[in-house]
Design an enzyme around this catalytic site. Sequence first.
Site, PDB file in Angstrom:
ATOM      1  N   GLY A   5     -11.294  13.064   2.977  1.00 29.46           N
ATOM      2  CA  GLY A   5     -12.162  13.786   3.958  1.00 29.46           C
ATOM      3  C   GLY A   5     -13.639  13.643   3.408  1.00 29.46           C
ATOM      4  O   GLY A   5     -14.038  12.747   2.901  1.00 29.46           O
TER       5      GLY A   5
ATOM      6  N   SER B  37      -9.084  10.416  -2.525  1.00 32.72           N
ATOM      7  CA  SER B  37     -10.288  10.125  -1.787  1.00 32.72           C
ATOM      8  C   SER B  37     -11.204  11.295  -2.179  1.00 32.72           C
ATOM      9  O   SER B  37     -11.199  11.489  -3.546  1.00 32.72           O
ATOM     10  CB  SER B  37     -10.298   9.891  -0.243  1.00 32.72           C
ATOM     11  N   ALA B  38     -11.546  12.144  -1.309  1.00 34.41           N
ATOM     12  CA  ALA B  38     -12.297  13.422  -1.652  1.00 34.41           C
ATOM     13  C   ALA B  38     -11.592  14.086  -2.421  1.00 34.41           C
ATOM     14  O   ALA B  38     -12.230  14.681  -3.360  1.00 34.41           O
ATOM     15  CB  ALA B  38     -12.560  14.038  -0.297  1.00 34.41           C
TER      16      ALA B  38
ATOM     17  N   HIS C 146     -12.280   4.460  -2.731  1.00 32.19           N
ATOM     18  CA  HIS C 146     -12.539   3.240  -1.723  1.00 32.19           C
ATOM     19  C   HIS C 146     -13.448   2.237  -2.546  1.00 32.19           C
ATOM     20  O   HIS C 146     -14.466   1.717  -1.711  1.00 32.19           O
ATOM     21  CB  HIS C 146     -12.983   3.799  -0.540  1.00 32.19           C
TER      22      HIS C 146
ATOM     23  N   GLU D 139      -8.909   0.351  -2.688  1.00 31.63           N
ATOM     24  CA  GLU D 139      -7.845   0.731  -2.080  1.00 31.63           C
ATOM     25  C   GLU D 139      -6.701   0.517  -2.549  1.00 31.63           C
ATOM     26  O   GLU D 139      -6.467  -0.771  -2.346  1.00 31.63           O
ATOM     27  CB  GLU D 139      -8.397   0.716  -0.708  1.00 31.63           C
TER      28      GLU D 139
END
Lengths: 234, 234
Positions: free
Chosen positions: A89, A121-122, A158, A193
């Site tokens: 997020g 991710s985050a 990413h 990714e």
Amino acid sequence: MKLLIVSTSKIYGSGYMEYLLDELKEFYKDTDEILFIPYARPSGISHDEYTEYPKKAFAKIGKTVKGIHEFEDPKKALEESTGIFTGGGNSFVLLKTLYDLGLMEVLKKVIKSGTPYMGSSAGSNITGMSIGTSNDMPIAYPPSFEALQFVPFNINPHYLDPDPNSKHQGETRATRIGEFHHYNDQKVIGLREGSWLRFENNQLELKGKLDARLFAKGEEAKEYAPGDMSFLLS
Amino acid sequence: MKLLIVSTSKIYGSGYMEYLLDELKEFYKDTDEILFIPYARPSGISHDEYTEYPKKAFAKIGKTVKGIHEFEDPKKALEESTGIFTGGGNSFVLLKTLYDLGLMEVLKKVIKSGTPYMGSSAGSNITGMSIGTSNDMPIAYPPSFEALQFVPFNINPHYLDPDPNSKHQGETRATRIGEFHHYNDQKVIGLREGSWLRFENNQLELKGKLDARLFAKGEEAKEYAPGDMSFLLS
């Protein structure tokens, strides 16, 4: 420490965490219940809505998931957890929430004492030295960009290669990371990714099918194939 | 106040500021010397190197450029300037430098008393309420995300429409701005490359050939054609 540092929760054409289920089954083999940290709120969805995603994904490998927001005492929830997962997020919102709730120190303590931690991710950004190589919009102001510092480098999840046909004048990802190195010293790993890092028994391994791109201050960026990356730990 | 809020210093296939020269000639018609603020340092280049770009561009319309770093007293340089231009690069580095040097208040003062100000990209970001809709990497930690607040909204420069063919799982620009509105109330204008806003005589105009995209909290985003946008000021 036992870490999975994952670039993305979804790869193109595949469901939430689907491509990672075999790895997750093995990584979390000693626990049946995962504590989910939904604070990064992708697209601003609620903690409850967000927790439904890992609930469904982990059910496929026979594990239950509870969101940390469901507990009255989130510190105690972390201390008693036998497996933690922080979803993706917005890195700024995630880090600010962890600081605001006073959870940074307890997270460090439980992960350093062996509770398996996965971040996507985050959630993977915050395992590095800082969130200074996040791709996210700075929609909230955390009291510091310093992250959990489980690994002595920074993550760029990413990771995107420059598009040779682009007419856009915005900076490429590589240019941005180059700018980062004018003000910061730590190495940065660009995880494409479908790639992830696994840390266990003081070894660091790049997993998935793709190469990762490593950026060191004052050096040309280099590509690394999946395999041992423990040299990044020193 | 007299402002030019510019999405990008370069459009595809054209030199630095080339597409804007007619506008600049007219905007800065009452001055022959522009004070350039190079603190955003694109790609980390030095203040001297960066200042060469506007020097060359403004020479084409008969104006000289001095970098603010060439002055012993940057506050005095701002106070005595008859035209200011802040270049693009990294919004975090730019804002941090302005705060660290104590230049935010004097900038507000001179611009509010009528010195023409142009900002491009990061330099336009700081004319809004905050840098919370910057596209840049958070490579430096400013003491606040609050910007100069010349206009009561936020800017998203280099606005990019979603690529319907992309397989990338990172957030689109529109998704990011939607996340911003979960934590912030001000409107956000997405300025595509080649667009700019001109503020003068309490009127705001969208200029260039392209539409801009306006994001308001809790509403569908809307497209606006070039023309009067003064409704954004209230």
